[in-house]
Design an enzyme around this catalytic site. Structure first.
Site, mmCIF file in Angstrom:
data_model
loop_
_atom_site.group_PDB
_atom_site.id
_atom_site.type_symbol
_atom_site.label_atom_id
_atom_site.label_comp_id
_atom_site.label_asym_id
_atom_site.label_seq_id
_atom_site.Cartn_x
_atom_site.Cartn_y
_atom_site.Cartn_z
ATOM 1 N N CYS A 123 0.879 -1.163 0.000
ATOM 2 C CA CYS A 123 0.000 0.000 0.000
ATOM 3 C C CYS A 123 0.918 1.214 0.000
ATOM 4 O O CYS A 123 1.635 1.462 0.960
ATOM 5 C CB CYS A 123 -0.867 -0.054 1.252
ATOM 6 N N CYS A 135 -2.408 14.990 3.013
ATOM 7 C CA CYS A 135 -3.446 15.006 1.980
ATOM 8 C C CYS A 135 -4.263 16.279 2.126
ATOM 9 O O CYS A 135 -4.510 16.744 3.228
ATOM 10 C CB CYS A 135 -4.355 13.787 2.112
ATOM 11 N N CYS A 145 -10.256 10.443 8.451
ATOM 12 C CA CYS A 145 -8.993 9.866 7.965
ATOM 13 C C CYS A 145 -7.809 10.576 8.615
ATOM 14 O O CYS A 145 -7.731 11.813 8.599
ATOM 15 C CB CYS A 145 -8.946 10.028 6.443
ATOM 16 N N CYS A 190 -6.619 1.152 6.835
ATOM 17 C CA CYS A 190 -7.044 2.215 5.930
ATOM 18 C C CYS A 190 -7.290 3.486 6.721
ATOM 19 O O CYS A 190 -7.967 3.473 7.739
ATOM 20 C CB CYS A 190 -8.353 1.848 5.258
HETATM 21 N N1 SAH Z 1 -7.043 9.196 -1.004
HETATM 22 C C1 SAH Z 1 -7.483 7.958 -1.526
HETATM 23 C C2 SAH Z 1 -6.612 6.794 -1.133
HETATM 24 C C3 SAH Z 1 -6.075 6.778 0.274
HETATM 25 S S1 SAH Z 1 -7.242 6.487 1.562
HETATM 26 C C4 SAH Z 1 -8.925 7.720 -1.150
HETATM 27 O O1 SAH Z 1 -9.449 8.433 -0.304
HETATM 28 O O2 SAH Z 1 -9.537 6.843 -1.739
HETATM 29 C C5 SAH Z 1 -7.555 4.722 1.399
HETATM 30 C C6 SAH Z 1 -8.937 4.298 1.840
HETATM 31 O O3 SAH Z 1 -9.068 4.342 3.273
HETATM 32 C C7 SAH Z 1 -10.060 5.166 1.293
HETATM 33 O O4 SAH Z 1 -11.117 4.369 0.852
HETATM 34 C C8 SAH Z 1 -10.470 5.936 2.515
HETATM 35 O O5 SAH Z 1 -11.764 6.447 2.409
HETATM 36 C C9 SAH Z 1 -10.328 4.900 3.597
HETATM 37 N N2 SAH Z 1 -10.295 5.432 4.946
HETATM 38 C C10 SAH Z 1 -9.852 6.630 5.354
HETATM 39 N N3 SAH Z 1 -9.963 6.745 6.695
HETATM 40 C C11 SAH Z 1 -10.481 5.577 7.141
HETATM 41 C C12 SAH Z 1 -10.796 5.076 8.446
HETATM 42 N N4 SAH Z 1 -10.589 5.801 9.525
HETATM 43 N N5 SAH Z 1 -11.296 3.823 8.541
HETATM 44 C C13 SAH Z 1 -11.483 3.069 7.424
HETATM 45 N N6 SAH Z 1 -11.181 3.485 6.185
HETATM 46 C C14 SAH Z 1 -10.696 4.726 6.038
HETATM 47 FE FE1 SF4 Z 2 -7.050 12.043 1.604
HETATM 48 FE FE2 SF4 Z 2 -7.694 10.406 3.558
HETATM 49 FE FE3 SF4 Z 2 -9.610 11.566 2.136
HETATM 50 FE FE4 SF4 Z 2 -8.087 9.643 1.034
HETATM 51 S S1 SF4 Z 2 -9.523 9.400 2.745
HETATM 52 S S2 SF4 Z 2 -8.680 11.618 0.138
HETATM 53 S S3 SF4 Z 2 -6.135 10.056 2.040
HETATM 54 S S4 SF4 Z 2 -8.145 12.619 3.444
#
Ligand code: SAH
Ligand code: SF4
Length: 350
Positions: free
Chosen positions: A113, A120, A127, A344
């Site tokens: 990953c 970001c 997140c 994630c």
């Molecule tokens: N920025 C991209 C990829 C990185 S985040 C995106 O948002 O898709 C990777 C994945 O983790 C995304 O699906 C995001 O929504 C998820 N994610 C973020 N925070 C999370 C959390 N606290 N618990 C579970 N999934 C989460």
């Molecule tokens: Fe950025 Fe996290 Fe949102 Fe993905 S889930 S777009 S890494 S802030």
């Protein structure tokens, strides 16, 4: 990096494609097969430094030492999950910006990953990377080197990277060209030769870039972070929804799916009493009806800056059941690497 910096700094070897590497060698009066030898050393043997390139003359090796940067990633800490299946490494870039890369083992798969940005800019509330804000984009080489670093380490155990998920720190489509360049470099037949179908890009839903992706010649998998099935709720969780509402996003995704004939994955972090209601499940089913889609349900991983809780098992199952009754493929993802904050949305340097 600004154009000014670029012109004075040494080139970083993983930023170059084979064509650019050939041009560099040519400017030193070297034949093009030398570039190929270096390329193979980098991407097939994962050689780390010029001294390792025993196929080259001593003079050329010295020239590489003097003129080219071989690494931007400095490993700082490493954490292994208690089941030993997940490993997370924190790297510092030359300007001390932090990024994290996660290696997962699952049966025969060795999935990385990888990060595309330090921090970001998208600000998704749940997140950890979003909570830390945007630091900077990674160059294509900084994305590539994460894969090389782990390829080198896996090779010791006679293992190889089998899959790449672009789901680490950052929004890959916000750093579009370097991300695509990195994938092409890793996909190169004379290099690592990782098939395009082994890559998955996950995006928060940047509509113009999704449309641009349709026109590219690489057949990668696409995952969409949806998390809510109406604009009102989604905008409270993912600020980007104010710019690209669900209807516009789904138009682009349907076109992607029609054109590439690829199944699209939808990610959904299940948050107790927020987006795990039967009403949200019904709305999601309506959105995805008739589409080649798969839903990944991920019980929310805890982060410092967000108060919501993961859905209970019962509520997760009920949500899944509603989707399945509507004929939509759906899995509840295993929570992995939570004990080392490698799940994630948990990547952030602390
Ligand atoms: N920025 C991209 C990829 C990185 S985040 C995106 O948002 O898709 C990777 C994945 O983790 C995304 O699906 C995001 O929504 C998820 N994610 C973020 N925070 C999370 C959390 N606290 N618990 C579970 N999934 C989460
Ligand atoms: Fe950025 Fe996290 Fe949102 Fe993905 S889930 S777009 S890494 S802030």
């Amino acid at each position: 990096m600004t154009d000014d910096q670029k012109s004075t700094a040494k080139p970083y070897i993983y930023d170059l494609d084979l064509h650019e590497l050939t041009a560099l060698l040519k400017s030193w009066g070297e034949p093009s097969f030398r570039a190929r030898q270096i390329w193979q050393g980098l991407y097939q043997h994962w050689w780390r430094q010029p001294e390792d390139f025993t196929t080259l003359s001593k003079t050329l090796r010295q020239r590489l030492v003097d003129k080219v940067e071989f690494s931007h990633l400095r490993p700082i800490t490493e954490l292994k999950s208690s089941d030993e299946e997940t490993l997370k490494t924190l790297f510092f870039l030359p300007d001390e910006q932090p990024i994290e890369t996660v290696r997962m083992r699952y049966n025969k798969r060795r999935t990385l990953c990888i990060s595309t940005q330090a921090g970001c800019a998208m600000g998704c509330t749940f997140c950890a990377t979003g909570q830390m804000g945007f630091l900077r984009h990674l160059s294509s080489g900084e994305i590539v080197e994460q894969v090389i670093y782990f390829s080198r380490r896996l090779a010791v155990q006679k293992e190889r990277v089998t899959n790449i998920v672009v789901m680490g720190m950052g929004e890959p489509l916000h750093n579009y060209q370097p991300t695509l360049d990195a994938i092409r470099r890793l996909n190169h037949p004379e290099g690592l030769n990782l098939g395009a179908r082994r890559f998955t890009i996950s995006t928060v839903g940047l509509v113009p870039q999704i449309r641009q992706l349709i026109t590219e010649d690489v057949q990668i998998n696409l995952a969409i972070s949806l998390h809510a099935a109406d604009d009102e709720l989604r905008a409270t969780m993912l600020p980007v929804n104010r710019r690209y509402p669900i209807a516009d996003l789904m138009d682009a995704v349907r076109e992607y799916s029609r054109t590439t004939r690829r199944r699209v994955t939808f990610e959904w972090a299940l948050i107790q009493q927020i987006n795990d209601t039967p009403e949200q499940a019904q709305k999601l089913a309506a959105i995805l009806k008739g589409m080649l889609a798969h839903v990944n349900l991920i019980p929310l991983n805890p982060t410092l800056g967000f108060k919501g809780e993961a859905s209970s098992q019962g509520r997760a199952r009920q949500f899944q059941q509603i989707l399945e009754n509507e004929g939509i493929a759906c899995t509840i993802r295993l929570r992995r690497g939570i004990d080392i904050q490698a799940g994630c949305g948990q990547l952030a340097s602390r």
